[in-house]
Design a protein around this motif. Structure first.
Motif, PDB file in Angstrom:
ATOM      1  N   VAL A 139       0.854  -1.181   0.000  1.00  0.00           N
ATOM      2  CA  VAL A 139       0.000   0.000   0.000  1.00  0.00           C
ATOM      3  C   VAL A 139       0.885   1.224   0.000  1.00  0.00           C
ATOM      4  O   VAL A 139       1.564   1.517   0.980  1.00  0.00           O
ATOM      5  N   MET A 185      11.858  -2.716   0.658  1.00  0.00           N
ATOM      6  CA  MET A 185      10.755  -2.962   1.605  1.00  0.00           C
ATOM      7  C   MET A 185       9.872  -4.127   1.163  1.00  0.00           C
ATOM      8  O   MET A 185       8.895  -4.442   1.823  1.00  0.00           O
ATOM      9  N   SER A 244       9.309  -6.751   3.726  1.00  0.00           N
ATOM     10  CA  SER A 244       8.863  -6.322   5.056  1.00  0.00           C
ATOM     11  C   SER A 244       7.363  -6.515   5.185  1.00  0.00           C
ATOM     12  O   SER A 244       6.659  -6.712   4.202  1.00  0.00           O
ATOM     13  N   MET A 276       2.829  -3.401   7.684  1.00  0.00           N
ATOM     14  CA  MET A 276       2.908  -2.294   8.625  1.00  0.00           C
ATOM     15  C   MET A 276       4.116  -1.417   8.315  1.00  0.00           C
ATOM     16  O   MET A 276       4.006  -0.193   8.246  1.00  0.00           O
ATOM     17  N   ALA A 277       5.273  -2.054   8.110  1.00  0.00           N
ATOM     18  CA  ALA A 277       6.495  -1.304   7.813  1.00  0.00           C
ATOM     19  C   ALA A 277       6.331  -0.540   6.509  1.00  0.00           C
ATOM     20  O   ALA A 277       6.770   0.604   6.381  1.00  0.00           O
ATOM     21  N   VAL A 298       3.506   0.535   5.095  1.00  0.00           N
ATOM     22  CA  VAL A 298       2.599   1.661   5.298  1.00  0.00           C
ATOM     23  C   VAL A 298       3.362   2.813   5.945  1.00  0.00           C
ATOM     24  O   VAL A 298       3.229   3.976   5.554  1.00  0.00           O
ATOM     25  N   LEU A 299       4.219   2.490   6.910  1.00  0.00           N
ATOM     26  CA  LEU A 299       4.914   3.544   7.639  1.00  0.00           C
ATOM     27  C   LEU A 299       5.974   4.221   6.789  1.00  0.00           C
ATOM     28  O   LEU A 299       6.133   5.444   6.853  1.00  0.00           O
ATOM     29  N   VAL A 300       6.701   3.438   5.994  1.00  0.00           N
ATOM     30  CA  VAL A 300       7.711   4.050   5.140  1.00  0.00           C
ATOM     31  C   VAL A 300       7.050   5.003   4.145  1.00  0.00           C
ATOM     32  O   VAL A 300       7.504   6.125   3.941  1.00  0.00           O
ATOM     33  N   PHE A 331       4.261   6.434   4.583  1.00  0.00           N
ATOM     34  CA  PHE A 331       3.742   7.559   5.372  1.00  0.00           C
ATOM     35  C   PHE A 331       4.859   8.585   5.577  1.00  0.00           C
ATOM     36  O   PHE A 331       4.636   9.795   5.476  1.00  0.00           O
ATOM     37  N   GLY A 332       6.055   8.089   5.859  1.00  0.00           N
ATOM     38  CA  GLY A 332       7.210   8.980   5.975  1.00  0.00           C
ATOM     39  C   GLY A 332       7.467   9.708   4.660  1.00  0.00           C
ATOM     40  O   GLY A 332       7.806  10.898   4.645  1.00  0.00           O
ATOM     41  N   LEU A 333       7.262   8.992   3.550  1.00  0.00           N
ATOM     42  CA  LEU A 333       7.430   9.598   2.228  1.00  0.00           C
ATOM     43  C   LEU A 333       6.455  10.748   2.009  1.00  0.00           C
ATOM     44  O   LEU A 333       6.806  11.755   1.397  1.00  0.00           O
ATOM     45  N   ILE A 334       5.228  10.572   2.513  1.00  0.00           N
ATOM     46  CA  ILE A 334       4.241  11.654   2.389  1.00  0.00           C
ATOM     47  C   ILE A 334       4.806  12.920   3.008  1.00  0.00           C
ATOM     48  O   ILE A 334       4.812  13.992   2.394  1.00  0.00           O
TER      49      ILE A 334
END
Lengths: 330, 247, 290
Positions: free
Chosen positions: C39, C90, C93, C96-97, C99-101, C103-106
Motif C-alpha cells: 500500500v 521494503m 517487510s 505495517m512497515a 505503510v509507515l515508510v 507515510f514517511g514519504l508523504i
C-alpha cells in the motif's frame, strides 16, 4: 506479552525524574512543550495498547481523542457541567464510541482494519465539522480547566497544569499496564499471535478486541479532554486523520508494543518538531526521513533498539542461556 | 460423548464428507485412518465449528452443538490440535500453555490480577508440561524449541484446556519414528476418562493407541469397528496397499 | 432547486468527472497492491507532484499539453527513484512497515514540494482548445470536464485491453492471483512489479496534470485526495481493476449527489458507506482473489 523488565522499570523511573525535574526548572515555553508531550504520550499509550499488543493498528485514535476533547467542551463549557464530571463524561463517551468501533471492526484485519478505523475516524470528523452545535470550523471556546484548589493547586498556572498532565500520564500508564497484565490483556496477546487458536480454546475473540479497544478509547478520551483544557479551545482539526497518523508515527519511533517506548517517542517527536521547527519550516521533511530511517533499520523504534542492544550484551556476557537452547534444537 | 449424525459437507457437487455417523463413548480412543483427501481434517473442522456442515447434526456430551460457534463448543469441553502447528509463536512454552488454561478456566476476560499468574493456571501449566516432558523448556520461546517439541506443545495446548474430548490432527506428522512412538506412549498415559479422536497416518502407531478404528475414504465411512476387525478388512488393504502388508 | 432532467444530467456528468479522476489514481494504487501487496500511501503525494510539474511546465514553456505529457514522465521517473531506493528494499517487510515508510514519504514529499514551489497555490489554466462549454443532452457543460471524462474512459479502455488481451496483462493477472505461482511459471515477477509500479506512478502524475486546472495546486492536495482514493480501492476490493472502477463510480455518485440532495449528510455518507461495505464484505465488493 506485556512484562516489566528491569530495563523498562529503569526507563520509566528515568522518564519520571526527567519530567518532574524539567517541570520545576523550565520556562513558560518549556512547560508548554512538556504539557504537549504529556498529552501526546497519553494518546500514544492508548494506541500502543491496541496496535502493539493486539495488532489493531488504528487510524481512529486521533478522532477518539478529538471526541474526548469535544465531549469535555460540550459538557463543561456548553452544558455547564462541573469539570470533574465533564472529564469523566468525556472519557466514558469516548470509551463507548471506541467499544462500538472495535466491535464493528473486529472482523477486519491488516489494511482493512486500518481503513475501517480510518472511516470511522473521518465520520466523527465530518459529523463534528458539519453539525452547527459543535461550532463548525470555528470550534468551541470558553473551556475551563479542572479546579484543584482543594489540593492547593491552581491549574491555570502552567507549571501546575504540566505537573497535573504528568500525573495523568502516570495514571494512563498504570491503567494500560493493568489492562495488559489482566486476563483480558493476556487474551489480547494471544489473539495477536493466533486468533484461530484462541477461538479454538474457547475465547470469544471479537469481545476481547472490543473491550480493549473501548478501554483504549477511554484513555484516548482522557488525552483529548486534557488537550481541550490545555488550549481551552477545541476545533475540528483535533479529529483530523493526520493526528492519528502522527500518533502512529510516534508509537513506531518509540517502539511498538513496549508501552515505555511510545513515551520516549512522544518526547522525541515533540522536541524534534520544536527544535527542527525553530531552524527550518520544513520539519515534516526531517520527521519523514527519520521515520523512514527508523523503519528501514528494522529496529523496533528507539526503545526497541535499546532493548535489543541490552539483550545482546547480556547474551554475550552470559553464555549459559545459549547453551540451554541446544537440547531444544536437537 | 461425541456423536455425529449423517454429517454431510459438499462444495458444489463434490462431497468432502458424506453421511458420516460416528459415536464415541466417554474415554474411547478412536483413530481415524484414510488416504489423503479422504475428508479427515474437514470432518474435524466441522466438529469444532470452523466450517459449517451442509447437513447433519453434531452432539457433544448429550447437547446438540451443530449451530454453536467455535468458542462455545470449546467451552463445552471440545479441544483440538492442528496438523499444521497453530501455536503462539512469539510467546514462551509456559505462556502457550498458560493462555490455554487461562481461557478454559474462564479467566480470559477478567480485568483483575495477571491472568497467567493465577495459581490454578500455573498448576495446569506445570502438570501439562510434566505430562509432555516440556518442563525444562517452559521459558523457551516456541521459535527456540525443536519441531518435535512443537508438535508435542500443539497437543499440550489442547490438553491444558482440560477438555472432555480432544481431536488430534496427525499429532506425529513430520516427526521421526522414535519420537512418534514416545509420543504415543504419552497418549496412552493420559487419564482414561478423556475421549480422544485422532487422525493418524502411521497404521502401526494407530493400532498402538486405538480402542476403535474408523476408516474414511472419499468422505465416507468405509469401516467402523475394533482394530482386530480392521486388520482383516480388505478395504483397508486396498486403500493403504503396500504399507499395510508389514502390519 | 429545480429537479428537472437537466439537473440530473449535470450532476451525473459531475459525478462521472470526479469518478474518472479518482479512477486514474486508484487504478495504479490498487494494481500495485494486488501485485505487490504494497500500500503506497505516498501515491497521493505523487499526484500532487504531477500537478506541480504540469502547472510549472504549462506556465514556463509550452502550455497545458506539454505539461500533460511531461508530468506523467516526471512522476514515473520519481517512481523509478523510489523503487530503487525504498520500495525494492521494503518488498519483504510486513505491510505495517510498508505503510509507515510510505507515510514517511508523504511527509518528505510534502515538504519537498513546499521547498521547490513554495506555499502559495499555483494556478493552471484550462487549455484554449478546451475553454468554454459544450451543449450535451440539453445542458451546457465545460468542455474541459468532458475531456477529463473522455481521458478517464480512454485510460480505462487501454488498461482493460492490456490487462485482458495482452501477454503482459496475462502475466499481471497471474501475479495478482498468485505471485509465487507466477514466479514458478518463469515470469520475472520483480521486473513486472517495477513496470507496474512505474505505470501506476505515471497514472498518478497524469491525474495530477489533469486535476491542475480543476483545483488549485497546493502542497497538501496529495493528502486531501489520499483518503478518497483509499476509500475507492477498499470499497472496490484491493487489487482489482473492476473494483477500482466500481469504487470510483460509487464514490463519485455518492459524493456528488449527496452534496446536492442531502448536504448536511453528504460528508458522513461516504464514510458510512465504507463502514457498511467493510462490515458486510470485509474484503470489498470485487476482491481480487476468490
Amino acid at each position: 506479552m506485556f512484562r516489566h523488565t528491569p530495563l523498562r522499570v529503569a526507563a520509566l523511573a528515568l522518564l519520571a525524574v526527567a519530567g518532574i525535574g524539567y517541570a520545576f526548572g523550565a520556562s513558560y515555553f518549556g512547560l508548554e512543550i512538556l504539557t504537549e508531550i504529556a498529552i501526546l504520550a497519553i494518546l500514544v499509550l492508548a494506541l500502543d495498547m491496541v496496535a502493539g499488543f493486539g495488532g489493531m493498528v488504528s487510524l481512529a485514535h486521533g478522532a477518539l481523542a478529538g471526541v474526548g476533547a469535544y465531549g469535555y467542551a460540550m459538557l463543561q463549557a456548553q452544558a455547564g457541567v462541573a469539570p470533574p464530571i465533564a472529564l469523566l463524561g468525556a472519557i466514558g463517551l469516548t470509551g463507548a464510541l471506541a467499544w462500538a468501533i472495535g466491535a464493528v471492526c473486529a472482523r477486519s484485519h491488516g489494511i482493512y482494519f486500518i481503513m475501517a478505523t480510518l472511516a470511522f475516524g473521518q465520520m466523527a470528523y465530518s459529523y463534528i465539522f458539519e453539525t452547527p452545535v459543535f461550532g463548525g470550523d470555528d470550534g468551541l471556546g470558553g473551556i475551563s480547566r479542572l479546579d484543584l484548589s482543594v489540593l492547593g493547586l491552581d491549574l491555570m498556572d502552567s507549571r501546575n497544569f504540566a505537573l497535573f498532565c504528568l500525573a495523568m500520564v502516570a495514571l494512563a500508564y498504570a491503567a494500560c499496564a493493568f489492562v495488559l497484565r489482566s486476563g483480558l490483556g493476556r487474551s489480547l496477546s494471544g489473539v495477536h499471535e493466533s486468533e484461530q487458536r484462541m477461538r479454538a480454546l474457547g475465547l470469544t475473540v471479537w469481545r476481547v478486541k472490543a473491550h480493549v479497544f473501548g478501554l483504549s478509547g477511554m484513555i484516548a478520551g482522557l488525552s483529548g479532554a486534557l488537550a481541550a483544557q490545555h488550549i481551552m479551545y477545541v476545533s475540528p482539526g483535533l479529529l483530523s486523520w493526520t493526528v492519528s497518523g502522527e500518533a502512529l508515527v510516534v508509537v513506531i519511533l518509540g517502539g511498538l508494543g513496549t508501552l515505555v517506548g511510545p513515551l520516549v517517542g512522544a518526547a522525541f517527536f515533540v522536541v524534534l518538531k520544536h527544535e527542527v521547527g525553530a531552524i527550518t519550516p520544513y520539519w515534516h521533511l526531517v520527521t519523514g526521513l527519520v521515520l523512514i530511517a527508523v523503519v528501514m533499520s528494522r529496529a523496533n523504534g528507539i526503545f526497541g533498539a535499546l532493548e535489543a542492544w541490552v539483550g545482546r550484551r547480556r547474551a554475550a556476557r552470559q553464555p549459559q542461556p545459549l547453551a540451554k537452547e541446544v537440547p531444544g534444537n536437537a | 460423548m461425541l456423536e455425529t449424525r449423517n454429517l454431510d459437507k459438499s462444495f458444489g457437487a463434490i462431497h468432502v464428507t458424506r453421511d458420516v455417523s460416528l459415536k464415541l463413548e466417554r474415554g474411547e480412543r478412536r483413530v481415524i485412518l484414510g488416504p489423503n483427501g479422504a475428508g479427515k481434517t474437514t470432518l474435524f473442522n466441522q466438529l469444532t465449528g470452523e466450517i459449517a456442515p451442509s447437513s447433519g447434526r453434531i452432539i457433544l456430551d448429550g447437547a446438540d452443538v451443530t449451530a454453536l460457534p467455535v468458542a462455545q463448543r470449546a467451552r463445552a469441553g471440545l479441544s483440538r490440535s492442528y496438523q499444521k502447528n497453530t501455536l503462539f509463536d512469539g510467546l514462551s512454552v509456559a505462556d502457550n500453555l498458560g493462555l490455554a488454561a487461562m481461557v478454559a478456566q474462564g479467566r480470559g476476560m477478567g480485568l483483575g490480577r495477571d491472568g497467567l499468574l493465577h495459581p490454578e493456571v500455573r498448576e495446569t501449566v506445570e502438570e501439562v508440561a510434566a505430562q509432555l516432558r516440556l518442563s525444562d523448556h517452559l521459558d523457551a520461546r516456541v521459535s527456540e524449541i525443536s519441531y518435535g517439541m512443537r508438535r508435542q506443545l500443539e497437543v499440550g495446548v489442547a490438553l491444558a484446556t482440560r477438555p472432555k474430548v480432544i481431536l488430534m490432527d496427525e499429532p506425529t506428522s513430520g516427526v521421526g519414528p522414535e519420537m512418534a512412538k514416545g509420543f504415543h506412549d504419552l497418549l496412552a498415559a493420559l487419564p482414561r476418562d478423556l475421549t480422544l479422536l485422532i487422525i493418524e497416518h502411521d497404521i502401526d502407531l494407530a493400532f498402538a493407541v486405538a480402542d476403535t478404528i474408523t476408516v474414511l475414504n472419499y468422505g465416507e465411512v468405509v469401516f467402523d469397528g475394533l482394530p482386530e476387525a480392521a486388520r482383516g478388512s480388505s478395504l483397508l488393504k486396498e486403500i493403504y496397499l503396500g504399507s499395510w502388508e508389514d502390519a | 432547486m429545480t429537479h428537472d432532467a437537466g439537473f440530473w444530467v449535470l450532476q451525473a456528468l459531475n459525478a462521472l468527472q470526479l469518478s474518472m479522476l479518482l479512477f486514474l489514481l486508484s487504478v495504479g494504487l490498487t494494481v500495485i497492491f494486488g501485485l505487490m501487496h504494497f500500500v503506497n500511501l505516498a501515491h497521493g503525494a505523487l499526484y500532487a507532484l504531477g500537478a506541480y510539474v504540469a502547472a510549472s511546465v504549462a506556465g514556463a514553456w509550452g502550455g497545458f499539453w506539454v505539461g500533460l505529457i511531461v508530468a506523467p514522465i516526471a512522476v514515473a521517473a520519481m517512481g523509478v527513484v523510489l523503487y530503487g531506493g525504498l520500495i525494492r528494499r521494503m518488498r519483504r517487510s510486513g505491510p505495517m512497515a510498508q505503510v509507515l515508510v510510505t507515510f514517511g514519504l508523504i511527509f518528505a514529499l510534502l515538504d519537498l514540494t513546499r521547498i521547490i514551489w513554495g506555499d502559495v497555490a499555483l494556478a493552471s489554466d484550462v487549455p484554449a482548445l478546451l475553454e468554454g462549454q459544450v451543449r450535451l443532452l440539453g445542458v451546457d457543460y465545460p468542455a474541459y470536464r468532458l475531456f477529463v471524462i473522455g481521458l478517464g474512459l480512454a485510460v480505462l479502455a487501454v488498461l482493460a485491453f492490456v490487462l485482458g488481451r495482452t501477454q503482459i496483462g496475462a502475466m499481471i493477472r497471474a501475479g495478482v492471483d498468485n505471485d509465487a505461482m507466477a514466479a514458478c511459471l518463469g515470469i520475472d515477477v520483480e521486473r513486472l512489479f517495477f513496470v507496474v509500479f512505474c505505470v501506476g506512478c505515471a497514472l498518478a502524475g497524469l491525474a495530477g496534470a489533469v486535476a491542475a486546472p480543476l483545483l488549485s495546486v497546493t502542497p497538501d492536495m496529495g493528502l486531501q485526495i489520499l483518503i478518497p482514493v483509499l476509500i475507492v480501492i477498499v470499497i472496490g476490493g484491493l487489487g482489482s481493476l473492476k473494483g477500482a472502477i466500481a469504487g470510483a463510480l460509487i464514490y463519485g455518485v455518492v459524493q456528488t449527489f449527496g452534496a446536492v440532495l442531502a448536504p448536511q449528510l453528504s460528508s458522513v455518507l461516504i464514510y458510512a458507506l465504507l463502514a457498511l461495505v467493510l462490515v458486510t464484505r470485509p474484503t470489498g465488493l470485487f476482491p481480487a482473489k476468490g
